[in-house]
Design an enzyme around this catalytic site. Sequence first.
Site, PDB file in Angstrom:
ATOM      1  N   CYS A   7       0.846  -1.183   0.000  1.00  0.00           N
ATOM      2  CA  CYS A   7       0.000   0.000   0.000  1.00  0.00           C
ATOM      3  C   CYS A   7       0.888   1.241   0.000  1.00  0.00           C
ATOM      4  CB  CYS A   7      -0.905   0.014   1.227  1.00  0.00           C
ATOM      5  SG  CYS A   7      -2.042  -1.391   1.305  1.00  0.00           S
ATOM      6  N   GLY A  40      -0.596   0.136  -5.059  1.00  0.00           N
ATOM      7  CA  GLY A  40      -1.933  -0.389  -4.796  1.00  0.00           C
ATOM      8  C   GLY A  40      -2.925   0.165  -5.785  1.00  0.00           C
ATOM      9  N   ASN A 114       0.304   1.346   5.905  1.00  0.00           N
ATOM     10  CA  ASN A 114       0.967   0.408   4.998  1.00  0.00           C
ATOM     11  C   ASN A 114       1.673  -0.626   5.857  1.00  0.00           C
ATOM     12  OD1 ASN A 114       2.359  -0.945   2.943  1.00  0.00           O
ATOM     13  ND2 ASN A 114       4.034   0.539   2.961  1.00  0.00           N
ATOM     14  N   GLY A 115       1.356  -1.905   5.649  1.00  0.00           N
ATOM     15  CA  GLY A 115       1.993  -2.949   6.423  1.00  0.00           C
ATOM     16  C   GLY A 115       0.997  -4.002   6.846  1.00  0.00           C
ATOM     17  N   TYR A 288      11.618  -4.820  -6.367  1.00  0.00           N
ATOM     18  CA  TYR A 288      10.402  -4.733  -7.177  1.00  0.00           C
ATOM     19  C   TYR A 288       9.448  -3.617  -6.814  1.00  0.00           C
ATOM     20  CZ  TYR A 288       5.738  -6.155  -8.835  1.00  0.00           C
ATOM     21  OH  TYR A 288       4.493  -6.171  -9.400  1.00  0.00           O
TER      22      TYR A 288
END
Length: 487
Positions: A7, A40, A114-115, A288
């Site tokens: 995210c 996302g 995020n996580g 990535y």
Amino acid sequence: MGFKDECGVVGIYGAADEQNEVSNAASLSYFALVSLQHRGQESAGIAVSNGEKILLKKEMGLVGDIFTQKDFESLKGNIAVAHVRYATAGGRTIENAQPFLNSFKLGSIALAHNGQLVNHAEIRAMLEDYGYTFSSTSDSEVILKLIVRKFTENGGKLGRPRHSASLSSGQSLSDEESKKRFVDALIQAVKEIKGSFALCIMTEDMLIGVRDPNGIRPLCLGKLSGAALRTSPACILASESCAIDAVNGEFLRDIEPGEVLVINKNGLSSYKIAEMPQKKTCIFEYVYFARPDSVIDKIPVQEARYRMGQVLALESPAKADVVVGVPDSGIGAAMGFSKASGLPYVTGIIKNKYIGRTFIAPTQKERENMVFVKLNAIKSDLNGKSVVVIDDSIVRGTTSRRLVQILRRAGAREVHFRVSSPPVKFPCHLGIDTPSKNELISSTHELEEIRKEIGADSLAFISLQGMRKALGQSGFCEGCFSGEYPV
């Protein structure tokens, strides 16, 4: 199908228009979110405060499809938190879209995360025992409700304000005490959660950034600039530095592992949630996830990928005519491989930029064949040649097999597959949507078996030691390669 993006979070404080009026935090958040869209594509949202109340809009879909000019006319304010989501914990529904907003008797809180937490189920059960209800299945809402719980509970270390407390703006001593009390409550809450988290949290008059004690998920700080941004401080928090660039800001620094950064009218204040934090940044950010123009924990992403390609060429050379990279994240490594090997780099593969994650195919075979829609080869670069193709990872092996087919269809005489990350043998529990262990081809197959499975003439992965050498420093979460996780 491979690893899914994480995210992206954004926080804006002190955004003003040309008349220095409270207004454009939402529009700045929009541009920042567009630059983080790669993290996302399922949902997006922006929450904005005008100093008195918080307004929120979030929907399923891409940023550019959700927000219109009319939204920015109504989402007025100089503080904002925003989010783009790819589901890791919780289902893919609007109820799990972020930011989450909680309004209660002492004010309002909005949170973007995020996580992924590893202890969210037990915390959720505890909060439900206290009478809290949840509108989603997301672990992010658990964080928000835990903060509310810590702030509203009586006694303890938080104390009480002298007069009626509020999170709203104001000059009274009680308001200042309430703000301190809220920060204390937040610090207590994040000390109880375990896992990976980069948080952007706001009240009506504060913006707070939090990074987990291992710094697994990235978060950085920038300064807003320009004549139209005269409010001081004028800051941006973001998952990646490319989002700061997108709003013409100035990158200042990364939020440190275990740091809580509070931004309000009095400036910036930093607190620690761990006495001895240990940096373990997700190593796949460099492989990535992150955009190549971002810098994470002082490592430029594109440089890291370039060096991975150089190390890969030294570790696993190939007799070939040309080198190609799989767009987008394999290109930097391919350029590095080309430089170190002396083999010419050619474009070779083209990516269709208009195939998003909203594309739905009804059967597994059709989903696998999406690779032919997403990627295509340039025959004039490849026909009759021995080709080294560089990809960032092999997860299930399906995409790699289709890639080899595409290259051979374009006339490649030989296809030597090189991978700029080590074999992925273990699933991630800390914020990346990965297949189960038995679906990871490197977990169930030896190297030669994988080579035959994807149809390449040769196959090699960079070593974990070589990858660390390419990054130039230590302190990474390498759980997907080693099975050893920091949490």
